[in-house]
Design an enzyme around this catalytic site. Sequence first.
Site, mmCIF file in Angstrom:
data_model
loop_
_atom_site.group_PDB
_atom_site.id
_atom_site.type_symbol
_atom_site.label_atom_id
_atom_site.label_comp_id
_atom_site.label_asym_id
_atom_site.label_seq_id
_atom_site.Cartn_x
_atom_site.Cartn_y
_atom_site.Cartn_z
ATOM 1 N N ASP A 260 5.625 -2.036 -5.950
ATOM 2 C CA ASP A 260 4.953 -2.077 -4.367
ATOM 3 C C ASP A 260 6.746 -1.870 -3.582
ATOM 4 O OD1 ASP A 260 3.032 -2.087 -2.983
ATOM 5 O OD2 ASP A 260 4.128 -3.179 -1.796
ATOM 6 N N ILE A 261 6.973 -0.791 -2.602
ATOM 7 C CA ILE A 261 8.061 -1.464 -2.242
ATOM 8 C C ILE A 261 7.852 -2.401 -0.882
ATOM 9 C CG2 ILE A 261 9.487 0.032 -0.326
ATOM 10 C CD1 ILE A 261 8.794 2.795 -1.645
ATOM 11 N N GLU A 303 2.432 2.459 -1.032
ATOM 12 C CA GLU A 303 4.001 2.518 -1.081
ATOM 13 C C GLU A 303 3.533 2.073 -3.213
ATOM 14 O OE1 GLU A 303 2.652 -1.305 1.359
ATOM 15 O OE2 GLU A 303 2.136 0.747 1.467
#
Length: 399
Positions: A260-261, A303
Site C-alpha cells: 500500500d502506498i 493504492e
Amino acid sequence: MHGAAFALVVNIAVASLFATSFAIIAFTNPTHRSVYGFSVSYAIGMVTPLSELLLPLSAWPSPFMISSYFSFMLGLLAMGVALSRFYRRKTQWTAILSIITGAILMRWALWGGVRNTMPYELFFQLPFVAASALPAWVLLHRPRRRPLEIAAGVTFGLVSLHFLAKPLLAVIFGSGETAADYVTSTYALMSQASTGILLTAAGLMILLITLQDIVRTSQVASETDPLSGLANRRGFDLRAVEVLERSKHSNLPVSVAMFDIDHFKSINDSHGHAIGDEVIKSFGELLRRAAPHAAAIGRMGGEEFALVFEHTNQEGARLNAEAIRIAAAQPGNADLPTFTVSGGVTSVRSGEILGEAMRRADMALYCAKRQGRDRICIAEAKYDQQSGRDHRPSPLARG
C-alpha cells in the site's frame, strides 16, 4: 454458362465476401486496423476472375490480360504485407520488389508466346509460386506459432506448390489457343476450382486468426488495470490461481505480499490527482521490474497492490518485498514526490485457498501501517494438525 465461367463468378463472390468481412472487422475494432490489409488483398485478387470473365467479351483483350495476371500476383503480395503488419514484423520489401520486377520481365518475354507448352506455362506460373510463398514464409517464421498459424502457413505453401502443377495440367488439357479461349477450357475449370478452394481455406484461417487475436486482446484489456498497466483484480485472481495450480504439481512453496502506498491521500491533496496517478504508474513499473518473472502482480484497487511469488517461501518473499520497499523510497522521477510503501507478507499453506493467505497478508500490511509505515511485516501461517486450527501470532515487523 460454362463451368469455368461459373467458377469465376463464385471466386468473385467469395473474394468480395472476404474483402467486406475483413473491412468490417477492421472498422469495428480500432485496435486491429491492420486487418484492412487482408481486405485490400482479397479486393485486389478479385480483379483477376473479373478480368478473365470479361476478357472474352472485349474487343481489346490486352488490358484484361494484364489486369488478370498482375492483380492476382499483387493480391498475394498484399497478403504478405498485411500479415507482416498484423504481426508487427518487418515487411520484406526487397523480396516483393524482386517478385514484381521478375513478373514484369517474364510476362513481357512471354507476350505472344505459344500457349500450352511446358516452358510457356511454367514461366507463366513462377511469379505466382513466389508471391504465394511470401505469406507462407511470414506465417511459418513467427516465433511461438499457434496451430492456426501453422495451418494457414501450410495452406499458403500448398497454394504455392499447386501453381507448379498447373503447367502440366495446361499442357495435358489445354488452356485455350488464346487468352479469350481460356474461360471455355477444361483447364480453366480445374484451375479456378483448385485455386478458389485453397484461397478460401487460407482466407477462413486468416479470419479465424484475426478473430482469435481480437478475443485475446479484449480478454487482456478486461484483465488489465489501465492506469498501472498491471493486472486488475480479475486478472490477478486468474494468474494467481495458475501459480497455485503449478505449485500443487511441483510441491514448492508459494507466498503472498500486499503493498500500500503510504499517505496516498495526502499526495493527491497536495499535488493533485494527476500526480497521484503518475505515482500509481511509477510504482506499477517498479513492481514489474523488481518482482520475479513468474510472480502474479496486480493492482487491487486504489493504492493497494498484491503479488503472488511462485517457488518462494515466506523468507524469500520478505526479502523480495524489502527490496521493493527500499526501491520505492529512492528518489526517482524529479517530477514526482518521493513516496514510501508498506507491505505485508505470508506464505500459502498447503491446500489453502488464496483468499485466506491474502487476508493474512492484508493483516500484516495494516500492522505495518500501525507501526509507522515504510516497513514490511510478516504473518506466520501455522497449522495444528490435532486441533485443526490456525495459530496466527501478531504479525512481526521486519522493516
